[in-house]
Design a protein around this motif. Structure first.
Motif, PDB file in Angstrom:
ATOM      1  N   SER A 189      13.731  23.286  36.919  1.00  0.00           N
ATOM      2  CA  SER A 189      14.649  22.882  35.853  1.00  0.00           C
ATOM      3  C   SER A 189      15.449  21.638  36.249  1.00  0.00           C
ATOM      4  N   ARG A 190      15.896  21.563  37.472  1.00  0.00           N
ATOM      5  CA  ARG A 190      16.648  20.384  37.924  1.00  0.00           C
ATOM      6  C   ARG A 190      15.755  19.137  37.898  1.00  0.00           C
ATOM      7  N   TYR A 191      14.539  19.280  38.373  1.00  0.00           N
ATOM      8  CA  TYR A 191      13.598  18.159  38.373  1.00  0.00           C
ATOM      9  C   TYR A 191      13.372  17.660  36.947  1.00  0.00           C
ATOM     10  N   MET A 194      14.863  25.590  29.153  1.00  0.00           N
ATOM     11  CA  MET A 194      14.293  26.209  30.349  1.00  0.00           C
ATOM     12  C   MET A 194      15.212  27.302  30.859  1.00  0.00           C
ATOM     13  N   GLY A 195      14.615  28.321  31.442  1.00  0.00           N
ATOM     14  CA  GLY A 195      15.392  29.332  32.136  1.00  0.00           C
ATOM     15  C   GLY A 195      15.639  28.876  33.559  1.00  0.00           C
ATOM     16  N   SER A 196      16.739  29.319  34.124  1.00  0.00           N
ATOM     17  CA  SER A 196      17.053  29.015  35.517  1.00  0.00           C
ATOM     18  C   SER A 196      16.818  30.265  36.348  1.00  0.00           C
ATOM     19  N   LEU A 249      18.305  21.893  27.963  1.00  0.00           N
ATOM     20  CA  LEU A 249      19.203  23.040  27.940  1.00  0.00           C
ATOM     21  C   LEU A 249      18.673  24.051  28.951  1.00  0.00           C
ATOM     22  N   ILE A 250      19.431  24.245  30.036  1.00  0.00           N
ATOM     23  CA  ILE A 250      19.037  25.186  31.084  1.00  0.00           C
ATOM     24  C   ILE A 250      19.875  26.435  30.910  1.00  0.00           C
ATOM     25  N   ILE A 251      19.207  27.565  30.736  1.00  0.00           N
ATOM     26  CA  ILE A 251      19.896  28.817  30.464  1.00  0.00           C
ATOM     27  C   ILE A 251      19.783  29.725  31.677  1.00  0.00           C
ATOM     28  N   LYS A 252      20.930  30.082  32.201  1.00  0.00           N
ATOM     29  CA  LYS A 252      20.976  30.951  33.375  1.00  0.00           C
ATOM     30  C   LYS A 252      21.287  32.371  32.935  1.00  0.00           C
ATOM     31  N   ARG A 253      20.486  33.299  33.398  1.00  0.00           N
ATOM     32  CA  ARG A 253      20.671  34.705  33.063  1.00  0.00           C
ATOM     33  C   ARG A 253      21.846  35.263  33.860  1.00  0.00           C
ATOM     34  N   PRO A 254      22.786  35.929  33.167  1.00  0.00           N
ATOM     35  CA  PRO A 254      23.901  36.539  33.898  1.00  0.00           C
ATOM     36  C   PRO A 254      23.382  37.614  34.867  1.00  0.00           C
ATOM     37  N   LYS A 255      24.098  37.811  35.942  1.00  0.00           N
ATOM     38  CA  LYS A 255      23.674  38.810  36.926  1.00  0.00           C
ATOM     39  C   LYS A 255      23.581  40.195  36.326  1.00  0.00           C
ATOM     40  N   SER A 256      24.361  40.478  35.296  1.00  0.00           N
ATOM     41  CA  SER A 256      24.354  41.806  34.685  1.00  0.00           C
ATOM     42  C   SER A 256      23.223  41.992  33.684  1.00  0.00           C
ATOM     43  N   ALA A 257      22.516  40.918  33.303  1.00  0.00           N
ATOM     44  CA  ALA A 257      21.442  41.022  32.289  1.00  0.00           C
ATOM     45  C   ALA A 257      20.120  41.388  32.913  1.00  0.00           C
ATOM     46  N   ALA A 268       4.115  23.033  37.458  1.00  0.00           N
ATOM     47  CA  ALA A 268       5.016  23.244  36.317  1.00  0.00           C
ATOM     48  C   ALA A 268       5.894  22.030  36.035  1.00  0.00           C
ATOM     49  N   ARG A 269       6.487  21.460  37.055  1.00  0.00           N
ATOM     50  CA  ARG A 269       7.404  20.329  36.810  1.00  0.00           C
ATOM     51  C   ARG A 269       6.664  19.125  36.227  1.00  0.00           C
TER      52      ARG A 269
END
Length: 164
Positions: A144-146, A127-129, A156-164, A109-110
């Protein structure tokens, strides 16, 4: 701009896999980032057939039949993932007139994401995190970091909230 053709909007490369984090990132991007006349390029990296022998773990290679079956499965998964993502964009696109293109590339993937980003020169990579902790991130690495460190375009790295 590489192969992708756009009107006056941006080209947004979005890495797509089977995770909930990817689904969230795509949804967030559609709601908050995509504008009228953008082109979304949905990219999925599928494993190369040569990587199946590494998954065996016993030192034995899989038979040709098993390898062919796994390759067909990967192709079906890629098609299904991209169809689901394209449907999300289509359902949302009525309001924003987004153009959607899909691409499947074989490899890690990377490497795939960086190679496609270099070739197509998108305006942004989304990208999603997965939000791995330190230990998992150390063992598995962070795609995503790579990519953020190796592509030339903004990421743009999008992190899903723990509640989602």
């Amino acid at each position: 701009m590489g192969e992708t053709t756009t009107g006056s909007g941006r080209t947004i490369l979005i890495a797509v896999d089977e995770s909930d984090e990817t689904t969230y990132a795509l949804s967030w991007c559609l709601r908050n980032f995509v504008t009228h006349s953008d082109t979304l390029l949905l990219l999925h990296a599928k494993p190369l057939p040569s990587s199946y022998t590494a998954m065996d773990g016993t030192g034995y290679a899989f038979s040709a039949d098993i390898t062919a079956t796994m390759e067909r499965y990967d192709i079906e998964v890629a098609g299904s993932l991209l169809a689901k993502a394209a449907k999300m964009c289509e359902d949302f696109g009525d309001e924003k007139q987004v153009k959607v293109e899909t691409k499947v590339e074989g490899g890690d993937a990377r490497d795939v994401i960086c190679r496609v980003a270099e070739k197509l020169s998108p305006d942004v990579l989304v990208m999603g995190s997965h939000g791995y902790g330190l230990i998992k991130r150390t063992i598995l690495g962070s795609v995503s970091r790579y990519c953020a460190q190796h592509v030339q375009c903004p990421v743009l790295i999008i992190k899903r909230p723990k509640s989602a």
